[in-house]
Design an enzyme around this catalytic site. Sequence first.
Site, PDB file in Angstrom:
ATOM      1  N   ARG A  23     -12.569 -12.757  13.029  1.00 48.50           N
ATOM      2  CA  ARG A  23     -13.938 -12.440  13.462  1.00 48.50           C
ATOM      3  C   ARG A  23     -14.134 -10.939  13.670  1.00 48.50           C
ATOM      4  NH1 ARG A  23     -15.211 -17.905  16.955  1.00 48.50           N
ATOM      5  NH2 ARG A  23     -15.590 -19.125  15.086  1.00 48.50           N
ATOM      6  N   GLU A  35     -10.769 -18.632   5.759  1.00 44.73           N
ATOM      7  CA  GLU A  35     -11.509 -19.870   5.519  1.00 44.73           C
ATOM      8  C   GLU A  35     -10.659 -20.907   4.782  1.00 44.73           C
ATOM      9  OE1 GLU A  35     -14.144 -20.991   6.752  1.00 44.73           O
ATOM     10  OE2 GLU A  35     -14.865 -19.174   7.717  1.00 44.73           O
ATOM     11  N   TYR A 118     -18.549 -24.712  -0.070  1.00 45.91           N
ATOM     12  CA  TYR A 118     -18.326 -24.314   1.325  1.00 45.91           C
ATOM     13  C   TYR A 118     -17.726 -22.909   1.403  1.00 45.91           C
ATOM     14  CZ  TYR A 118     -16.360 -23.508   5.835  1.00 45.91           C
ATOM     15  OH  TYR A 118     -16.048 -22.896   7.013  1.00 45.91           O
ATOM     16  N   ASP A 136     -19.301 -27.372   6.219  1.00 46.27           N
ATOM     17  CA  ASP A 136     -18.050 -28.148   6.200  1.00 46.27           C
ATOM     18  C   ASP A 136     -18.281 -29.421   7.017  1.00 46.27           C
ATOM     19  OD1 ASP A 136     -18.051 -27.305   8.806  1.00 46.27           O
ATOM     20  OD2 ASP A 136     -16.055 -26.410   8.763  1.00 46.27           O
TER      21      ASP A 136
HETATM   22  N1  ADE Z   1     -13.403 -23.346  10.722  1.00 43.95           N
HETATM   23  C1  ADE Z   1     -13.876 -23.038   9.515  1.00 43.95           C
HETATM   24  N2  ADE Z   1     -14.280 -21.759   9.464  1.00 43.95           N
HETATM   25  C2  ADE Z   1     -14.043 -21.247  10.692  1.00 43.95           C
HETATM   26  C3  ADE Z   1     -14.244 -19.982  11.272  1.00 43.95           C
HETATM   27  N3  ADE Z   1     -14.742 -19.003  10.550  1.00 43.95           N
HETATM   28  N4  ADE Z   1     -13.898 -19.835  12.573  1.00 43.95           N
HETATM   29  C4  ADE Z   1     -13.378 -20.846  13.261  1.00 43.95           C
HETATM   30  N5  ADE Z   1     -13.161 -22.051  12.770  1.00 43.95           N
HETATM   31  C5  ADE Z   1     -13.493 -22.271  11.500  1.00 43.95           C
END
Ligand code: ADE
Length: 345
Positions: A23, A35, A118, A136
């Site tokens: 993040r 991902e 996705y 998803d």
């Molecule tokens: N599951 C799928 N993508 C995600 C993300 N970007 N952050 C947390 N969990 C996830």
Amino acid sequence: MKQKDIKKLIKWYTENKRDLPWRYTKDPYKIWISEVMLQQTRAETVINYYTAFIKELPTIKDLAKVSEDKLLKLWEGLGYYSRARNLKKCAQEVIKLGLTNLPQEEEELKKLPGIGPYTAGAILSIAYQKQVPAIDGNVMRVLARVYEEKQSILENKVRKSYEETLQSLMPKNETRKFTEGFIELGAKVCLPKKPLCGQCPLQECCQAYIHNKVLEYPVKKVKIKRKIEEKTVLIFAYHKTYAIAKRKESLLNGLYGFPNYSYKMSLEEITETLKEQNINGIIIPLEETKHIFSHIEWHMTNYLIELQEPPIKGHFYSKEEILSKYSLPTAFRKIFIKIPEYDNL
Ligand code: ADE
């Protein structure tokens, strides 16, 4: 869902998001790796894999050149190793295209190995600020509850329609928070068995919550693909009596039915068949019918054959007798009850 609900979701996400390493980056390559790993296992488990992977292979160019052994070592324990191999193949294609990172166009992205709708949506909305949604299983559960979706979420048309809905709701300048917000909500609040509706920013617009039916959604029924069988059914009639016989076939075994063929026959074919068997009868085409069993569908072409001479074989009974004494399955009964009883029969 309206814009005010999306605002609440984004506010909730900003205040409650988990601290996860992917993040902090805007690098499409890193978002992609995270991902794909997240499709394998829980976010908490992915953290160490992701960190080690990016440390070892910080760019898509590094991934394109990595040895198979090293790649599989980095993936060890995540499972589904073809995903790891696809990552490398994809990286090689990107480099071959002369690019230094993943393409920004949805169609180009989806052409690459291992990148489905996705993953493409996640990369585009999280890294490239494009209004392309990423749905998803977790996001689908949120949507199925918000909209009290009666259809199975496994149906393609349901996913397609939600892709359009999310696209129209996605704010241009907050595509990342929008996508991550939905993902986070599905992962931490809108849980499959014990949803924490009290904490949900979408409570006010959630139809399943409003109707106290949250646990009934999402519906996951798989649509049964039935085998279609063509049938030609012949109802032989003589003076208001009709021929029935006990069935020996496994389907409806032991019940009574009318003589039938396992393919569709035209009027000409029936005429020919009767002639060959020396049967003198007037053939009246009846309405075509359909009957649905659990795994089979009968598409039935039906004929009434008015015999002009006394029958030499078969067991003939009156309509009343057949309907009251014999177990005539619905597939046949439906045709039978519709035939007019002509005076001349
Ligand atoms: N599951 C799928 N993508 C995600 C993300 N970007 N952050 C947390 N969990 C996830």
